[in-house]
Design a protein around this motif. Structure first.
Motif, PDB file in Angstrom:
ATOM      1  N   UNK B   3       0.844  -1.192   0.000  1.00 30.84           N
ATOM      2  CA  UNK B   3       0.000   0.000   0.000  1.00 30.84           C
ATOM      3  C   UNK B   3       0.884   1.248   0.000  1.00 30.84           C
ATOM      4  N   UNK B   4       1.838   1.275  -0.940  1.00 31.93           N
ATOM      5  CA  UNK B   4       2.746   2.413  -1.013  1.00 31.93           C
ATOM      6  C   UNK B   4       2.102   3.588  -1.723  1.00 31.93           C
ATOM      7  N   UNK B   5       1.067   3.295  -2.513  1.00 29.43           N
ATOM      8  CA  UNK B   5       0.353   4.364  -3.194  1.00 29.43           C
ATOM      9  C   UNK B   5      -0.189   5.352  -2.168  1.00 29.43           C
ATOM     10  N   UNK B   6       0.257   6.618  -2.227  1.00 27.36           N
ATOM     11  CA  UNK B   6      -0.162   7.578  -1.188  1.00 27.36           C
ATOM     12  C   UNK B   6      -1.678   7.803  -1.162  1.00 27.36           C
ATOM     13  N   UNK B   7      -2.327   7.682  -2.323  1.00 31.45           N
ATOM     14  CA  UNK B   7      -3.778   7.916  -2.348  1.00 31.45           C
ATOM     15  C   UNK B   7      -4.502   6.834  -1.553  1.00 31.45           C
ATOM     16  N   UNK B   8      -4.158   5.545  -1.823  1.00 29.44           N
ATOM     17  CA  UNK B   8      -4.831   4.474  -1.074  1.00 29.44           C
ATOM     18  C   UNK B   8      -4.483   4.546   0.409  1.00 29.44           C
ATOM     19  N   UNK B  11      -6.645   7.121   1.850  1.00 28.53           N
ATOM     20  CA  UNK B  11      -8.034   6.655   1.967  1.00 28.53           C
ATOM     21  C   UNK B  11      -8.185   5.679   3.130  1.00 28.53           C
ATOM     22  N   UNK B  12      -7.179   4.788   3.275  1.00 34.65           N
ATOM     23  CA  UNK B  12      -7.197   3.858   4.405  1.00 34.65           C
ATOM     24  C   UNK B  12      -7.254   4.617   5.724  1.00 34.65           C
ATOM     25  N   UNK B  13      -6.445   5.671   5.762  1.00 32.99           N
ATOM     26  CA  UNK B  13      -6.395   6.468   6.978  1.00 32.99           C
ATOM     27  C   UNK B  13      -7.759   7.089   7.268  1.00 32.99           C
ATOM     28  N   UNK B  14      -8.367   7.656   6.205  1.00 37.67           N
ATOM     29  CA  UNK B  14      -9.691   8.271   6.382  1.00 37.67           C
ATOM     30  C   UNK B  14     -10.710   7.237   6.857  1.00 37.67           C
ATOM     31  N   UNK B  15     -10.622   6.030   6.271  1.00 36.33           N
ATOM     32  CA  UNK B  15     -11.561   4.978   6.658  1.00 36.33           C
ATOM     33  C   UNK B  15     -11.406   4.643   8.136  1.00 36.33           C
ATOM     34  N   UNK B  16     -10.154   4.604   8.572  1.00 37.07           N
ATOM     35  CA  UNK B  16      -9.890   4.303   9.986  1.00 37.07           C
ATOM     36  C   UNK B  16     -10.493   5.373  10.890  1.00 37.07           C
TER      37      UNK B  16
END
Ligand SMILES: Nc1ncnc2c1ncn2[C@@H]1O[C@H](COP(=O)(O)OP(=O)(O)OP(=O)(O)O)[C@@H](O)[C@H]1O
Ligand SMILES: [Mg+2]
Lengths: 267, 267
Positions: B3-8, B11-16
């Motif tokens: 998950x090196x893609x900064x966008x994903x 998004x993961x962070x936002x989901x958390x």
């Protein structure tokens, strides 16, 4: 409660209890998968089925202690799924329930457990309620000396009988017995069977019981239903349960390890 | 890990963050509904004076020793500390005033609140939690008794009524502790000390402390009942409920202590 209109009396053709397509799942686990059954007033129905098939969940759904995911539950023709507050209390007033684990109030002495519905529900004074409780205890084979003990001072079978006395104390219209004879010696089990039959015949109560004890089932049931994989796969008169022609029922009532019902155990 | 893609990653962070926030609001919502229900049932009949009385004795009477000891020693240490501290700017005369104002405004209610949270809040959560996991709460509803009215309302009322009384007694004991140290150890003239105690004390000091006490009593009972009532899964669940009841009550007491002080004394 004071009401000027007489209590609603359903016509005799209306089933006391009518379940249509009741579903209940806990997360991914489907427990009830479309249960339907009608129970006539004054009828005694026994539900049999393997451990963990959802028999207790079925009783609790009817009582509204568990909310079914879908389906309809009519009591005296009245829909009870989704009832809340005072309306639910009125419906629950018709029921008595013996819990599988007895569920006695451990902060109260035995007699107050038995008289609980009489004192709190019907507002009976404590003196007469105590007398009534002692009388009910005698019916389940417990002497007056038990009345002042606390539930933790009783054996498992004694607790079960106190639970039974509590369930029938305020003479409910519908009584649920969750494994009434489990943990009792064979003689006491038969006494309890007789008592259940008597409740149904003399009080005119409608009974829905769960049991693993086929002798008990044959004695107390007018009709037997078998729960398997979330559905009632067979329903028939109690006399036919030993030659039902249904392989599942056959395996269950004869207690065979091999057959269409497979247990998830590693040999 | 890919998950090196900064966008994903973002998004993961936002989901958390979203999940945590949702869980938080879910809890707050549940607690608010529970509180509203509980208060509603406190105010509407039927009432259960017996259970109320039992809870009042349990909270008020049996907490006296622990609250008395805590406030006694706090009053004593307060006199000692303020004496040595105030000696630095020759204001030892203020000891009596400092003791009485700190006791009534702050230490009395907060110390009593925290001690009672540990004593009573924990036992409420354990008792109601055990009733939940042993199906006693389900049994209550089948005996036409509303668990909110029978179990929760009396505890909330008893908490809100008894804590002010406890704190009043604690205030007196605390001031007495200060008096003991002041006269026997620090050499104040007894009559002088007592006069100093009364001289600057205002009604609002005591009243604000009692308002705090009542609020804390309500919080303690609410946290005990809520955590017990919603507990799941056997002995472990009950243990968790007990711990949560004490921790959340203690934190809420400190938060509300600040809010009420602000309400009374901030200009
Ligand atoms: N509150 C609950 N939460 C999650 N799962 C539950 C709950 N109550 C029951 N279950 C699950 O539902 C299933 C049926 O449980 P239930 O107690 O009705 O079994 P049962 O048929 O009465 O079994 P037994 O004969 O052993 O008493 C079980 O697998 C159980 O794990
Ligand atoms: Mg069961």
């Amino acid at each position: 409660m004071i009401s000027t209109t007489p209590a609603y009396q359903p016509p005799p053709s209306v089933p006391k209890l009518s379940l249509t397509n009741v579903h209940k799942a806990f997360g991914q686990k489907v427990v009830l998968d479309g249960v339907s059954i009608d129970i006539r007033p004054g009828e005694s129905v026994v539900v049999i089925g393997g451990s963990g098939t959802g028999k207790s969940v079925l009783l609790k759904s009817i009582l509204g202690l568990i909310t079914p995911d879908s389906g309809s539950i009519l009591i005296d023709g009245q829909e009870t799924v989704g009832l809340r507050g005072r309306k639910r209390d009125t419906v629950l007033r018709k029921f008595g329930m013996l819990f599988q684990g007895a569920a006695l109030f451990d902060s109260l002495p035995v007699w107050e457990n038995v008289a609980f519905g009489l004192i709190q529900g019907e507002g009976m004074a404590r003196g007469p309620a105590r007398d009534k409780a002692v009388e009910k205890l005698a019916q389940v084979g417990l002497g007056p000396e038990v009345a002042d003990l606390f539930p933790s001072e009783l054996s498992g079978g004694m607790q079960k009988r106190v639970g039974l006395a509590r369930a029938i104390a305020d003479e409910p219209e519908i009584i649920f017995f969750d494994e009434p004879t489990t943990g009792l010696d064979p003689i006491m089990a038969d006494v309890i069977n007789d008592l259940i039959v008597k409740c149904v015949k003399e009080l005119g109560a409608t009974a829905l019981s769960i049991t693993h004890d086929m002798a008990s089932a044959r004695k107390i049931a007018d009709r037997i239903a078998m729960l398997h994989k979330g559905r009632l796969i067979w329903t028939g008169p109690a006399s036919q349960v030993f030659d039902s022609g249904n392989p599942y029922v056959d395996q269950f009532v004869h207690g065979r390890a091999s057959g269409p019902i497979t247990m998830a155990v590693r040999a | 890990m890919n998950s090196t893609n900064p966008v994903t990653a973002f998004l993961d962070f936002l989901a958390l963050v979203g999940r945590v926030l949702l869980a938080f609001f879910n809890r707050v919502g549940r607690l608010s509904t529970f509180t509203a229900m509980a208060v509603f049932h406190c105010l509407t009949p039927p009432f259960y004076p017996r259970t109320l009385l039992r809870q009042m004795v349990e909270i008020g009477y049996y907490s006296l020793p622990v609250v008395g000891l805590t406030t006694l020693f706090s009053g004593m240490v307060l006199a000692l500390q303020s004496h040595t501290g105030f000696a630095r700017f020759a204001a030892e005369g203020a000891v009596a005033t400092v003791v009485v104002i700190s006791m009534t405004r702050e230490l009395g209610p907060v110390l009593a609140g925290l001690m009672v949270a540990g004593r009573v809040g924990a036992s409420m959560a354990a008792e109601i939690g055990t009733m939940r996991v042993t199906e006693q709460i389900d049994a209550l509803s089948t005996l036409s008794t509303n668990p909110f009215k029978y179990l929760i309302a009396p505890r909330l009322l008893a908490g809100a009524l008894m804590l002010p009384l406890l704190v009043l007694v604690g205030d007196i004991i605390g001031v007495f502790g200060g008096y003991l140290i002041g006269t026997y150890k620090l050499g104040f003239n007894p009559g002088n000390y007592i006069q100093r105690t009364w001289e600057f004390l205002e009604t609002m000091d005591v009243v604000s402390g009692l308002v705090k006490a009542s609020t804390f009593g309500f919080i303690i009972a609410l946290m005990g009942c809520y955590n017990g009532y919603t507990s799941r899964g056997g002995a472990q669940g009950v243990g968790q409920a007990t711990r949560n009841a004490v921790v959340s009550a203690s934190i809420l007491i400190l938060v509300f202590n600040y809010l009420i002080t602000e309400l009374f004394f901030a200009r």
